[in-house]
Design an enzyme around this catalytic site. Sequence first.
Site, PDB file in Angstrom:
ATOM      1  N   SER A   5       0.845  -1.189   0.000  1.00 52.89           N
ATOM      2  CA  SER A   5       0.000   0.000   0.000  1.00 52.89           C
ATOM      3  C   SER A   5       0.886   1.247   0.000  1.00 52.89           C
ATOM      4  O   SER A   5       1.718   1.406  -0.889  1.00 52.89           O
ATOM      5  CB  SER A   5      -0.964  -0.043   1.184  1.00 52.89           C
ATOM      6  OG  SER A   5      -1.971   0.947   1.065  1.00 52.89           O
ATOM      7  N   GLU A  56      -8.733  -4.824  -5.196  1.00 59.26           N
ATOM      8  CA  GLU A  56      -8.149  -3.975  -4.156  1.00 59.26           C
ATOM      9  C   GLU A  56      -9.203  -3.126  -3.438  1.00 59.26           C
ATOM     10  O   GLU A  56      -9.194  -2.988  -2.223  1.00 59.26           O
ATOM     11  CB  GLU A  56      -7.094  -3.047  -4.774  1.00 59.26           C
ATOM     12  CG  GLU A  56      -5.883  -3.751  -5.350  1.00 59.26           C
ATOM     13  CD  GLU A  56      -4.813  -4.031  -4.319  1.00 59.26           C
ATOM     14  OE1 GLU A  56      -5.027  -3.721  -3.126  1.00 59.26           O
ATOM     15  OE2 GLU A  56      -3.754  -4.565  -4.712  1.00 59.26           O
ATOM     16  N   HIS A  99      -7.505  -5.557  -0.726  1.00 57.45           N
ATOM     17  CA  HIS A  99      -6.334  -4.812  -0.269  1.00 57.45           C
ATOM     18  C   HIS A  99      -5.831  -5.360   1.068  1.00 57.45           C
ATOM     19  O   HIS A  99      -6.565  -5.405   2.053  1.00 57.45           O
ATOM     20  CB  HIS A  99      -6.719  -3.342  -0.120  1.00 57.45           C
ATOM     21  CG  HIS A  99      -5.574  -2.404   0.003  1.00 57.45           C
ATOM     22  ND1 HIS A  99      -4.715  -2.132  -1.041  1.00 57.45           N
ATOM     23  CD2 HIS A  99      -5.146  -1.635   1.044  1.00 57.45           C
ATOM     24  CE1 HIS A  99      -3.820  -1.243  -0.647  1.00 57.45           C
ATOM     25  NE2 HIS A  99      -4.047  -0.935   0.611  1.00 57.45           N
TER      26      HIS A  99
END
Length: 537
Positions: free
Chosen positions: A232, A343, A455
């Site tokens: 991330s 995601e 994610h």
Amino acid sequence: MNTTHSRRASLAAACSAALAALTLTATGAAAATVGAATAHAGSGGANPIVRTDDGFVRGMAVGAVDEFLGIPYAAPPTGNLRWRPPAPPTAWDGVRDATQFGASCPQQPSLFAPPGPFSEDCLFLNVYTPPQGSGNEGSWPVLVWIHGGGLTQDAGRDYDGSKLAADGTVVVTINYRLGALGFLAHPALASSPGGPAGNYGLMDQQAALRWVQRNIGRFGGDPENVTIAGQSAGGLSVLAQMVSPGARGLFQRAIVQSGTFALNQRPLATAEAAGETFATAVGCPDQTAACLRTVPVSTLVNDFGTEIPGVVDGQVLTQPIGTALASGQFARVPVINGITHNEELLFVDVLKLTVSQGTNIPLAAPLTSEANYEADIAQALGVSPARATAIANVYPLSANPTRRDEVFGQAISDASFACPALQVDQWTAARGVPTYAYQFNDDNAPVFNFGQATHGAEIPYLFDRPGRPVTLSADQQALAASMRTDWARFAGTGNPSSSALPWPSFAGTRVLSLVPLASQVTTDFAAAHNCSFWAAG
């Protein structure tokens, strides 16, 4: 694909585990008995002692791995050092206890922030060394993990590097300044009139990498074989360091996990104007550095807002990340770059919001109904109503009427993560850089259990998360072991391939799909994520 927009995934990876305060043990007598024989890890005892440039540290043996926690790599960035480049730490006498984590950097309380204590005095790192006595001491590859969290949350302590270390890699996890304390740009904070301001968190990351260069050999690591890795905002940080002149030569490989969502950083003038507005909001209408350095930490943390930090300051970042990558102005090191299946599903289902050009935008309610679907797309991506209609035609809710969140999440994910990742793969491969692409596709990953890998779903396959354990099935454990081995092999050689799981070089189309017992090479990534459509927009 339009790469001028900054995409943000603003949720930190799951954080947990109680944070113990750092303690010091100043025992000069013990230091006198250390001697040259204990100048590196490898004693195999319960309390290994290592000499760093700043003093001796005593870690602990946990199973076959030695852990050294809470080591300062820079001076506390407090008082007059707030919003300045990181300064060297102060040396200490005796042996410093390194069996407990240092404080995490200040951040807003949330479900995704680590527990306290928090302190501006937070520039610590943690070292996990491989099993000792194998004869490889001094030559282990090094993996430096940069945590995610939107550059506003999380901490290095939330990633237990023991299992990766057991696979033959010295693992270093780091803290760095976050939010306003790490990324405020304001003309009063410039190092010289008209000079750069901001990106202090990226400076911290570079200071940690310089610490690794000076010290990691004594922990059994090879300072000439360093991999930087992150997920991330940590993955975005890896890309930032790839294009930053100040990081050249500090690493030899790079791993980017879900980090290609914000390739266009703000110009310095724009960021400084926002900084002046921020200064007024926190009680400094005189716009002076002296006033800003007296503002309470809680005020700075709570008032900073939600836009992804980072600025083209002219020094740490001389141009936007995407611009530098496209023009070939980046460190030519082997790269692993990957995403998860969907995601954005995490943000849609957990936060009930998505993002527009780096800013959190609440979605219209009810979520992804037929009536507000196009409005949600327009909000999420910052596009015109006509463009939103075109996107809705490519991603119709009728494609999955029982899981509209998946359809909406996939549309935003393709625009914000998948196709930018493909673009980065193309940019690096075009410059002759060994590039390995993956998509994590274990849709039964137990992290969020949304029915699609989203994610952060891959994190527990690489790191244990203290205080937030997950249960992997036997097949998932096998995938996790394979991924850790591949990450460690890449750190060692620049190629993650093994006879059991050959990773192909990207070569324009080849992406490895990571699935328990069924990982395989795919060539339809661009078509599956409609990247031609996004490129045309």
